[in-house]
Design an enzyme around this catalytic site. Structure first.
Site, mmCIF file in Angstrom:
data_model
loop_
_atom_site.group_PDB
_atom_site.id
_atom_site.type_symbol
_atom_site.label_atom_id
_atom_site.label_comp_id
_atom_site.label_asym_id
_atom_site.label_seq_id
_atom_site.Cartn_x
_atom_site.Cartn_y
_atom_site.Cartn_z
ATOM 1 N N SER A 206 9.158 -18.038 5.935
ATOM 2 C CA SER A 206 8.879 -18.965 5.015
ATOM 3 C C SER A 206 9.867 -19.130 3.869
ATOM 4 C CB SER A 206 7.454 -18.870 4.284
ATOM 5 O OG SER A 206 7.258 -17.575 3.593
ATOM 6 N N LYS A 251 0.834 -18.737 -2.720
ATOM 7 C CA LYS A 251 2.194 -18.920 -3.274
ATOM 8 C C LYS A 251 2.298 -19.588 -4.582
ATOM 9 C CE LYS A 251 4.434 -17.611 1.123
ATOM 10 N NZ LYS A 251 5.354 -18.027 1.966
#
EC number: 3.4.21.53
Length: 317
Positions: A206, A251
């Site tokens: 990611s 996140k």
């Protein structure tokens, strides 16, 4: 649960880059998700805390062993770094060479005679002492063999040591001979200037977009941050598209708590197949907006479909 927010400028080095990181006040940051084994106390914490979720080991890892799961995440990180270098040099108009090194092993069928011999993230470099210039050529050669024929496979293990193993071909799904592995090309970018990336123990794919932005900034000498703390997430594909990732709510939480002013979120396409499988599915951007609203953060959430979208936004905003 929310993990860390890490400055990718400290991880990426483009040799002889025109951009000095010492003079840059802002930073580009990757974001992580932290995982731990559940305990009685952590289960209570999860029940009382936003952005903390509990999953079974099977939900997270399927039937993979701990070792294979770790190897897979290391493979995804290496692939993300390679894709980031490729895309950054392409966007910057700088020359590079794509070197074919073999095929990565992603899985080994239980019927394979190479089960417990080949492992996830090993690199198959040849068959019967023959080397190939593409995975298609390698697979075509194996399929040309008879089912049940003796075959030797040359490969590099996780440490990079060259090895060879003997087995037999088996009948695979298309009715032809195979060795019973799931594979993907193992390529490497050879470039001038050379790029090195050290992400420490962080795994997964990611960080691809943020690595790409940092490499591009160093290559071109552009200060994309202009004094701002910028966080983001997203995989990077060879066509420059930014791919969907998991745990974006966590996140958002770590980025906001660590002072980021802008968060670049994948604005991925939700297909009919995805809707059918999960009627309430949302894009990463929509999930990020919901998380930001829940936190009541002032951090700006920016949707990006490609790396060029991210560059355009950072240059113009």
């Amino acid at each position: 649960m929310p993990g860390t927010t890490e400055n990718v400028g400290t991880m990426v080095k483009v040799n002889q880059a025109p951009l000095s990181k010492k003079s840059e006040k802002g930073s580009l940051n990757l974001t992580t998700v932290s995982m731990m084994r559940a305990t009685g106390a952590s289960l209570i914490y999860a029940a009382l805390t936003d952005f903390t979720d509990v999953y079974s080991k099977e939900d997270m890892m399927g039937t993979q062993s701990d070792a294979d799961y770790t190897r897979m995440n290391a493979f995804y990180m290496a692939s993300a770094q390679n894709a980031a270098i490729y895309e950054a040099f392409k966007l910057a108009g700088k020359p590079f060479d794509l070197e074919y090194k073999g095929v990565y092993v992603l899985d080994v069928m239980k019927e394979s005679t190479f089960k417990n011999v080949l492992h996830i993230a090993d690199t198959v470099t040849g068959v019967n002492e023959q080397s190939f210039k593409s995975s298609e050529a390698l697979m075509a050669y194996i399929k040309s063999q008879k089912i049940g024929a003796k075959i030797s496979v040359q490969y590099l293990d996780e440490s990079g040591m060259s090895k060879s193993a003997d087995g037999k071909t088996i009948k695979i799904s298309d009715g032809k001979a195979g060795i019973g592995i799931t594979l993907v090309d193992h390529t490497a970018i050879k470039s001038t200037p050379e790029v090195t990336i050290d992400a420490g123990s962080i795994g997964g794919p990611s960080a691809g977009m943020m690595f790409t932005l940092e490499i591009y900034a160093q290559l071109t000498g552009q200060d994309l941050t202009r004094g701002r703390e910028i966080a983001g997430t997203g995989t990077i594909e060879k066509d420059g598209k930014i791919g969907r990732i998991g745990g974006i709510d966590k996140k958002i939480a770590t980025a906001s708590r660590n002072g980021a002013k802008i968060f670049l979120a994948p604005d991925d396409e939700i297909t009919k197949e995805m809707k059918k499988a999960e009627p309430d599915v949302k894009s990463n951007y929509q999930e990020a907006l919901a998380a930001a609203k829940k936190m009541n953060t002032k951090m700006k959430i920016v949707p990006v479909k490609t790396v060029q979208d991210a560059i355009d936004y950072l240059e113009k905003s």
